[in-house]
Design a protein around this motif. Structure first.
Motif, PDB file in Angstrom:
ATOM      1  N   ALA A   5      34.404  38.440  35.654  1.00 24.13           N
ATOM      2  CA  ALA A   5      34.504  40.037  34.799  1.00 24.13           C
ATOM      3  C   ALA A   5      34.991  40.225  33.729  1.00 24.13           C
ATOM      4  N   ARG A   6      36.643  38.982  33.347  1.00 25.29           N
ATOM      5  CA  ARG A   6      36.608  39.348  32.292  1.00 25.29           C
ATOM      6  C   ARG A   6      35.944  38.759  31.067  1.00 25.29           C
ATOM      7  N   VAL A   7      35.278  37.792  31.497  1.00 23.88           N
ATOM      8  CA  VAL A   7      34.573  37.036  30.670  1.00 23.88           C
ATOM      9  C   VAL A   7      33.162  38.745  30.174  1.00 23.88           C
ATOM     10  N   CYS A   8      32.671  39.095  30.792  1.00 23.68           N
ATOM     11  CA  CYS A   8      32.180  39.803  30.991  1.00 23.68           C
ATOM     12  C   CYS A   8      32.482  41.516  29.756  1.00 23.68           C
ATOM     13  N   ALA A   9      33.754  41.883  30.300  1.00 21.87           N
ATOM     14  CA  ALA A   9      34.426  43.076  29.190  1.00 21.87           C
ATOM     15  C   ALA A   9      34.675  42.241  28.052  1.00 21.87           C
ATOM     16  N   ALA A  29      41.337  45.579  26.531  1.00 23.68           N
ATOM     17  CA  ALA A  29      40.402  45.707  27.112  1.00 23.68           C
ATOM     18  C   ALA A  29      40.217  44.972  28.746  1.00 23.68           C
ATOM     19  N   THR A  30      40.726  43.855  28.590  1.00 25.79           N
ATOM     20  CA  THR A  30      40.889  42.851  29.986  1.00 25.79           C
ATOM     21  C   THR A  30      42.541  43.421  30.183  1.00 25.79           C
ATOM     22  N   GLY A  31      43.257  43.964  29.676  1.00 28.01           N
ATOM     23  CA  GLY A  31      44.758  43.772  31.028  1.00 28.01           C
ATOM     24  C   GLY A  31      44.862  42.412  31.047  1.00 28.01           C
ATOM     25  N   LEU A  32      44.318  41.195  30.300  1.00 30.23           N
ATOM     26  CA  LEU A  32      45.469  40.217  29.768  1.00 30.23           C
ATOM     27  C   LEU A  32      46.207  40.022  28.928  1.00 30.23           C
ATOM     28  N   PRO A  33      47.620  39.265  29.167  1.00 33.65           N
ATOM     29  CA  PRO A  33      48.668  38.692  28.008  1.00 33.65           C
ATOM     30  C   PRO A  33      47.674  38.331  26.100  1.00 33.65           C
ATOM     31  N   LYS A  34      48.247  38.280  25.260  1.00 33.23           N
ATOM     32  CA  LYS A  34      47.693  38.226  24.146  1.00 33.23           C
ATOM     33  C   LYS A  34      47.034  36.462  24.782  1.00 33.23           C
ATOM     34  N   SER A  35      48.299  35.781  24.672  1.00 33.58           N
ATOM     35  CA  SER A  35      47.904  34.642  25.485  1.00 33.58           C
ATOM     36  C   SER A  35      46.751  33.982  25.925  1.00 33.58           C
ATOM     37  N   SER A  36      47.045  35.297  26.980  1.00 34.22           N
ATOM     38  CA  SER A  36      45.653  34.637  27.963  1.00 34.22           C
ATOM     39  C   SER A  36      44.247  34.728  27.666  1.00 34.22           C
ATOM     40  N   ALA A  37      43.918  36.199  26.392  1.00 39.38           N
ATOM     41  CA  ALA A  37      43.615  36.382  26.306  1.00 39.38           C
ATOM     42  C   ALA A  37      42.682  35.399  24.583  1.00 39.38           C
ATOM     43  N   ARG A  39      43.108  32.249  24.990  1.00 41.90           N
ATOM     44  CA  ARG A  39      42.667  31.189  25.948  1.00 41.90           C
ATOM     45  C   ARG A  39      40.996  31.216  25.860  1.00 41.90           C
ATOM     46  N   TYR A  40      40.816  32.821  26.415  1.00 37.66           N
ATOM     47  CA  TYR A  40      39.596  32.885  27.284  1.00 37.66           C
ATOM     48  C   TYR A  40      38.711  33.341  25.995  1.00 37.66           C
ATOM     49  N   LEU A  41      39.186  34.013  24.273  1.00 40.97           N
ATOM     50  CA  LEU A  41      37.954  33.951  23.379  1.00 40.97           C
ATOM     51  C   LEU A  41      37.778  32.522  22.744  1.00 40.97           C
ATOM     52  N   TRP A  42      39.108  31.364  22.751  1.00 42.46           N
ATOM     53  CA  TRP A  42      39.196  30.132  22.077  1.00 42.46           C
ATOM     54  C   TRP A  42      37.973  28.995  22.690  1.00 42.46           C
ATOM     55  N   THR A  43      37.167  29.017  23.862  1.00 44.32           N
ATOM     56  CA  THR A  43      36.530  28.591  24.884  1.00 44.32           C
ATOM     57  C   THR A  43      35.372  29.052  24.970  1.00 44.32           C
ATOM     58  N   LEU A  44      35.608  30.816  25.167  1.00 45.76           N
ATOM     59  CA  LEU A  44      34.033  30.875  24.392  1.00 45.76           C
ATOM     60  C   LEU A  44      33.528  31.143  22.830  1.00 45.76           C
ATOM     61  N   GLU A  45      34.506  30.697  21.979  1.00 42.89           N
ATOM     62  CA  GLU A  45      34.685  29.952  20.309  1.00 42.89           C
ATOM     63  C   GLU A  45      34.201  28.830  21.072  1.00 42.89           C
ATOM     64  N   THR A  46      34.573  27.775  21.528  1.00 48.62           N
ATOM     65  CA  THR A  46      34.351  26.090  21.344  1.00 48.62           C
ATOM     66  C   THR A  46      32.430  26.584  21.513  1.00 48.62           C
TER      67      THR A  46
END
Length: 260
Positions: A5-9, A29-37, A39-46
């Motif tokens: 759900a967070r990835v979709c958001a 937008a996701t309600g995540l801490p910046k560090s966690s957000a 990591r999501y972005l980094w994974t999608l970027e790779t």
């Protein structure tokens, strides 16, 4: 499921943005801490689903969504590069190769003018379809329903010359089809002009364009530039490795004639 759900958001947020979003935007937008957000972005970027502008730190959708066409895009880019360089040397201005990615055009490659003052984007930059010649040339090959769907997200005025209504834009696309090229006369940047032609026969909507300051691109040169770009596009279409791309002839989503 929460991670999905967070990835979709995140992806929805990126899709709705033309200029990109910040890490703070994603965290909120996701309600995540910046560090966690991050990591999501980094994974999608790779995996190329997200790309980050190194100059601004803003995130936007990447070419990973083109899926298996990523390799095909690279084939087109490699084949187009010497053609763009030759045109740059002949005409003295910046040449661009662009494709449709979602609801925006993305600059797949750019060969900048050697002149000190030039009109040039950066590879990976995005522009809306309604304010650029590149976008018009690409949109002229799309079904009308698809074009209307893209325009429904908004047609903000970049300058006083920008087309800002769907009906006027669709009329402009009719002119593009008749002439075989698209022209932007101060519609995206007030002191800039750009001419673009579609690249036929590719499995994805693509076009090449020339951009220049208005003072160096007088209207009397439009036909000359259009003729040169049409010949270059025909060369790319006839290239064996481009013509051999899966779906290159009559590709789905790239009709030879627009449909309503």
């Amino acid at each position: 499921m929460r991670a999905v759900a967070r990835v979709c958001a995140i992806l929805n947020l990126l899709q709705e943005s033309v200029d990109g979003v910040s890490l703070i935007d994603v965290a909120e937008a996701t309600g995540l801490p910046k560090s966690s957000a991050f990591r999501y972005l980094w994974t999608l970027e790779t995996r190329r689903y997200v790309e980050r502008d190194p100059a601004t730190g803003m995130f936007r959708l990447g070419l990973g969504f083109v899926g298996m066409q990523s390799r095909h895009l690279e084939v087109l880019r490699q084949r187009a590069r010497p053609v763009l360089e030759r045109l740059r040397d002949e005409l003295g201005e910046t040449l661009n190769l662009g494709v449709l990615d979602g609801d925006t055009t993305i600059y797949l490659d750019i060969v900048e003018s050697r002149r000190g003052v030039r009109l040039a984007a950066t590879r990976g930059d995005r522009d809306p379809i309604h304010s650029t010649a590149l976008g018009k040339a690409i949109a002229a090959r799309l079904p009308e329903a698809q074009v209307r769907g893209i325009l429904a997200a908004g047609m903000p005025a970049r300058t006083a010359n920008t087309i800002t209504t769907p009906e006027d834009y669709l009329n402009e696309l009719g002119r593009v089809r008749r002439l075989g090229y698209a022209f932007d006369d101060g519609e995206n940047e007030i002191d800039g002009r750009c001419l673009a032609v579609p690249i036929e026969g590719t499995p994805f909507p693509a076009a090449l364009s020339l951009s220049a300051p208005s003072a160096r691109f007088p209207l009397r040169q439009v036909e000359e530039v259009a003729t040169a770009l049409k010949a270059a596009a025909a060369t790319l279409t006839a290239a064996p490795d481009v013509a051999a791309l899966p779906g290159a002839a009559g590709a789905a989503g790239v009709p030879s004639a627009p449909k309503k």
